[in-house]
Design an enzyme around this catalytic site. Structure first.
Site, PDB file in Angstrom:
ATOM      1  N   ASP A  31       0.883  -1.178   0.000  1.00  0.00           N
ATOM      2  CA  ASP A  31       0.000   0.000   0.000  1.00  0.00           C
ATOM      3  C   ASP A  31       0.918   1.224   0.000  1.00  0.00           C
ATOM      4  O   ASP A  31       1.911   1.256   0.735  1.00  0.00           O
ATOM      5  CB  ASP A  31      -0.878  -0.014   1.264  1.00  0.00           C
ATOM      6  CG  ASP A  31      -2.104   0.873   1.141  1.00  0.00           C
ATOM      7  OD1 ASP A  31      -3.222   0.368   1.315  1.00  0.00           O
ATOM      8  OD2 ASP A  31      -1.931   2.096   0.879  1.00  0.00           O
ATOM      9  N   ALA A  75      -6.455   1.464  -5.497  1.00  0.00           N
ATOM     10  CA  ALA A  75      -7.003   2.353  -6.534  1.00  0.00           C
ATOM     11  C   ALA A  75      -7.633   3.562  -5.864  1.00  0.00           C
ATOM     12  O   ALA A  75      -8.014   3.495  -4.685  1.00  0.00           O
ATOM     13  CB  ALA A  75      -8.072   1.629  -7.363  1.00  0.00           C
ATOM     14  N   TYR A 141     -13.894   7.138 -13.095  1.00  0.00           N
ATOM     15  CA  TYR A 141     -13.651   6.061 -12.131  1.00  0.00           C
ATOM     16  C   TYR A 141     -14.161   4.721 -12.674  1.00  0.00           C
ATOM     17  O   TYR A 141     -13.433   3.732 -12.730  1.00  0.00           O
ATOM     18  CB  TYR A 141     -14.328   6.405 -10.791  1.00  0.00           C
ATOM     19  CG  TYR A 141     -14.424   5.239  -9.853  1.00  0.00           C
ATOM     20  CD1 TYR A 141     -13.270   4.667  -9.326  1.00  0.00           C
ATOM     21  CD2 TYR A 141     -15.660   4.693  -9.496  1.00  0.00           C
ATOM     22  CE1 TYR A 141     -13.358   3.564  -8.478  1.00  0.00           C
ATOM     23  CE2 TYR A 141     -15.751   3.611  -8.647  1.00  0.00           C
ATOM     24  CZ  TYR A 141     -14.600   3.056  -8.140  1.00  0.00           C
ATOM     25  OH  TYR A 141     -14.682   1.979  -7.302  1.00  0.00           O
ATOM     26  N   ARG A 219     -30.219   2.462  -3.237  1.00  0.00           N
ATOM     27  CA  ARG A 219     -28.945   1.759  -3.412  1.00  0.00           C
ATOM     28  C   ARG A 219     -28.999   0.395  -2.726  1.00  0.00           C
ATOM     29  O   ARG A 219     -29.784   0.178  -1.799  1.00  0.00           O
ATOM     30  CB  ARG A 219     -27.789   2.572  -2.791  1.00  0.00           C
ATOM     31  CG  ARG A 219     -27.502   3.880  -3.476  1.00  0.00           C
ATOM     32  CD  ARG A 219     -26.836   3.654  -4.830  1.00  0.00           C
ATOM     33  NE  ARG A 219     -26.504   4.910  -5.492  1.00  0.00           N
ATOM     34  CZ  ARG A 219     -27.335   5.591  -6.290  1.00  0.00           C
ATOM     35  NH1 ARG A 219     -28.562   5.150  -6.497  1.00  0.00           N
ATOM     36  NH2 ARG A 219     -26.938   6.700  -6.877  1.00  0.00           N
TER      37      ARG A 219
HETATM   38  N1  UFG Z   1     -26.088  10.803  -0.564  1.00  0.00           N
HETATM   39  C1  UFG Z   1     -26.750  11.878  -0.017  1.00  0.00           C
HETATM   40  N2  UFG Z   1     -26.040  12.724   0.790  1.00  0.00           N
HETATM   41  C2  UFG Z   1     -24.713  12.534   1.091  1.00  0.00           C
HETATM   42  C3  UFG Z   1     -24.045  11.417   0.528  1.00  0.00           C
HETATM   43  C4  UFG Z   1     -24.771  10.563  -0.304  1.00  0.00           C
HETATM   44  O1  UFG Z   1     -27.944  12.093  -0.248  1.00  0.00           O
HETATM   45  O2  UFG Z   1     -24.128  13.344   1.819  1.00  0.00           O
HETATM   46  C5  UFG Z   1     -26.825   9.874  -1.432  1.00  0.00           C
HETATM   47  C6  UFG Z   1     -26.285   9.823  -2.845  1.00  0.00           C
HETATM   48  O3  UFG Z   1     -26.855  10.813  -3.635  1.00  0.00           O
HETATM   49  C7  UFG Z   1     -26.660   8.412  -3.261  1.00  0.00           C
HETATM   50  C8  UFG Z   1     -26.623   7.617  -1.957  1.00  0.00           C
HETATM   51  O4  UFG Z   1     -26.682   8.576  -0.910  1.00  0.00           O
HETATM   52  O5  UFG Z   1     -27.982   8.414  -3.741  1.00  0.00           O
HETATM   53  C9  UFG Z   1     -25.363   6.803  -1.805  1.00  0.00           C
HETATM   54  O6  UFG Z   1     -24.243   7.653  -2.045  1.00  0.00           O
HETATM   55  P1  UFG Z   1     -22.737   7.196  -1.773  1.00  0.00           P
HETATM   56  O7  UFG Z   1     -21.879   8.391  -2.087  1.00  0.00           O
HETATM   57  O8  UFG Z   1     -22.633   6.609  -0.414  1.00  0.00           O
HETATM   58  O9  UFG Z   1     -22.497   6.022  -2.821  1.00  0.00           O
HETATM   59  P2  UFG Z   1     -22.688   6.014  -4.404  1.00  0.00           P
HETATM   60  O10 UFG Z   1     -23.926   5.181  -4.663  1.00  0.00           O
HETATM   61  O11 UFG Z   1     -22.664   7.359  -4.992  1.00  0.00           O
HETATM   62  O12 UFG Z   1     -21.361   5.285  -4.902  1.00  0.00           O
HETATM   63  C10 UFG Z   1     -20.925   4.042  -4.381  1.00  0.00           C
HETATM   64  C11 UFG Z   1     -19.415   4.012  -4.383  1.00  0.00           C
HETATM   65  C12 UFG Z   1     -18.892   4.074  -5.790  1.00  0.00           C
HETATM   66  C13 UFG Z   1     -19.525   3.000  -6.618  1.00  0.00           C
HETATM   67  C14 UFG Z   1     -21.018   3.032  -6.515  1.00  0.00           C
HETATM   68  C15 UFG Z   1     -21.600   1.864  -7.223  1.00  0.00           C
HETATM   69  O13 UFG Z   1     -18.905   5.082  -3.644  1.00  0.00           O
HETATM   70  O14 UFG Z   1     -17.502   3.896  -5.789  1.00  0.00           O
HETATM   71  O15 UFG Z   1     -21.415   3.003  -5.144  1.00  0.00           O
HETATM   72  O16 UFG Z   1     -22.817   1.518  -6.742  1.00  0.00           O
HETATM   73  F1  UFG Z   1     -19.180   3.168  -7.896  1.00  0.00           F
END
Ligand code: UFG
Length: 325
Positions: A31, A75, A141, A219
Site C-alpha cells: 500500500d 485504486a 472512475y 442503493r
Molecule cells: N447521498 C446523499 N447525501 C450525502 C451522501 C450521499 O444524499 O451526503 C446519497 C447519494 O446521492 C446516493 C446515496 O446517498 O444516492 C449513496 O451515495 P454514496 O456516495 O454513499 O455512494 P454512491 O452510490 O454514490 O457510490 C458508491 C461508491 C462508488 C460506486 C457506486 C456503485 O462510492 O464507488 O457506489 O454503486 F461506484
C-alpha cells in the site's frame, strides 16, 4: 495460501486482510498509504509501503514473499474526483494495474482477485442489474475499473493467468477492529453517523424528486464483511483451477436515502438533522444488484444483509474511533 493484498491498508482491503488471517492464510500487504492507514494493518502483517506503478519493486515483493495469489484493491475510488481530475485516475488505477499484471507475469503469479464496481454499468437500463447489463460507465472512475477488467480479460486469453473481478454495489458497515475512514468522507452511512456524532451539522439529501417510492435514490448496501468473504471464495475458486469470472456483489435489496437515515436514527437513538438539497450530478436513481452469479459460482450468500445490522456495525466502529485511525 500466500496472498498479496494491494491496498490492504484501505477500507475493504483491511477487512479482507483480517478475514484471510482468520482462516490461516499468510498475508502480505502492499500500500502506498495515499489513502490507506498504517494503523489499519496489524503489526504482525508485513506492510510494504510501495506504489503499484513501481514494477521492479512489485516483482521483488512477489518473488521474495513467494506469493501465490494477489487480491488487488489499490485504486482511487471517488467518482466526483475522477470527473474533475481524470488523469489522476488513469495514472494510478490503470497504470498501477498494468504494472501489477506485468509484475505478476514476470514473477509467475497467475491468480488475481480484483476489486471492481457497479459503476461500470453507468445509468441502469433495468434493475436489478445482472452482469449481462450493458457496460456504459458515466465517469472516469467506472471507466478505469472497466479498462482494468478488460486488461485482465486480455491477459487471461494470452497467458497463464486467471482472475475473478467482483463488482461491488455500495460497500458499508464495519468489523469491530476495521472500518471506514476516508478524508474527505462522502459516503452516505458514515456521513450520517458523523452528524450523529456532532461532527457535521446535518445530512444533505441529494435530490428528493427521483422516480422512486419516496423520491430519494435507492442503493444496494452490502456489508464489508460479506464483501471480504466473497474475496476468500474467489481465491479458492482460482486455487481450484476454475475459469475466470466477473460477478456482482450486492444483497439484491434496495434502500432509499430516507430509509437509511431512518435506520441510522433508530440505531443511534439520535435526532439526526437533514436538509433536502438538489441532485448530485451523475447519481443514478436506482442501483440494485442481481448477484445470482456470485451465489451460484462462488457459493456466496451475504450473512449480514439486514440494513439495521449494517448500520449497527458501522455505528459501533464510528463510536469506538470517532476520529478514525
Ligand atoms: N447521498 C446523499 N447525501 C450525502 C451522501 C450521499 O444524499 O451526503 C446519497 C447519494 O446521492 C446516493 C446515496 O446517498 O444516492 C449513496 O451515495 P454514496 O456516495 O454513499 O455512494 P454512491 O452510490 O454514490 O457510490 C458508491 C461508491 C462508488 C460506486 C457506486 C456503485 O462510492 O464507488 O457506489 O454503486 F461506484
Amino acid at each position: 495460501m500466500r496472498v498479496l493484498v494491494t491496498g490492504g491498508a484501505g477500507y475493504i482491503g483491511s477487512v479482507t486482510v483480517e478475514a484471510l488471517r482468520a482462516r490461516g492464510d499468510q498475508v502480505v500487504v502492499v500500500d502506498n498509504l495515499a489513502t490507506g492507514h498504517r494503523a489499519a494493518v496489524d503489526p504482525a502483517v508485513t506492510l510494504h509501503e510501495a506504489d503499484m506503478r513501481d514494477t521492479a519493486r512489485v516483482i521483488d515483493i512477489l518473488r521474495t514473499e513467494r506469493i501465490e495469489a494477489v487480491v488487488h484493491f489499490a485504486a482511487y475510488s471517488l467518482v466526483g474526483e475522477s470527473v474533475s481530475d481524470p488523469g489522476k485516475y488513469m495514472d494510478n488505477n490503470v497504470a498501477g494495474t498494468l504494472s501489477l499484471l506485468q509484475a505478476m507475469r514476470r514473477s509467475g503469479v497467475g491468480r488475481l482477485v480484483f476489486s471492481s464496481t457497479a459503476a461500470v454499468y453507468g445509468e441502469p437500463q433495468r434493475v436489478p442489474i445482472d452482469e449481462d447489463h450493458p457496460i456504459a460507465p458515466t465517469n472516469p472512475y467506472g471507466l478505469t475499473k472497466r479498462f482494468m477488467e478488460q486488461a485482465m480479460e486480455c491477459s487471461a486469453a494470452a497467458y497463464d493467468f486467471r482472475f475473478v473481478a467482483l463488482r461491488y454495489f455500495n460497500a458499508c458497515g464495519a468489523i469491530p477492529t476495521r472500518g471506514e475512514d476516508h478524508d474527505p468522507e462522502t459516503h452516505l452511512i458514515p456521513v450520517i453517523l458523523q452528524v450523529a456524532l456532532g461532527q457535521r451539522p446535518h445530512l444533505s439529501i441529494f435530490g428528493t424528486d427521483y422516480d422512486t417510492p419516496d423520491g430519494t435514490c435507492v442503493r444496494d448496501y452490502i456489508h464489508v464483511a460479506d464483501l471480504a468473504d466473497a474475496h476468500l471464495r474467489a481465491l479458492d475458486r482460482l486455487a481450484a483451477s476454475e475459469p475466470s469470472l466477473i460477478c456482482n456483489l450486492g444483497n439484491g435489496q434496495g434502500y432509499s436515502v430516507r430509509e437509511v437515515l431512518d435506520t441510522c436514527r433508530a440505531v443511534t437513538g439520535r435526532d439526526i438533522a437533514c436538509i433536502e438539497g438538489p441532485r448530485r450530478a451523475g447519481d443514478p436513481s436506482r442501483l440494485v444488484a442481481d448477484a445470482t452469479r456470485a451465489r451460484n459460482e462462488l457459493g456466496w450468500t451475504p450473512a449480514r444483509p439486514d440494513l439495521r445490522t449494517i448500520v449497527e456495525d458501522a455505528w459501533a466502529w464510528h463510536n469506538a474511533r470517532p476520529q478514525g485511525y
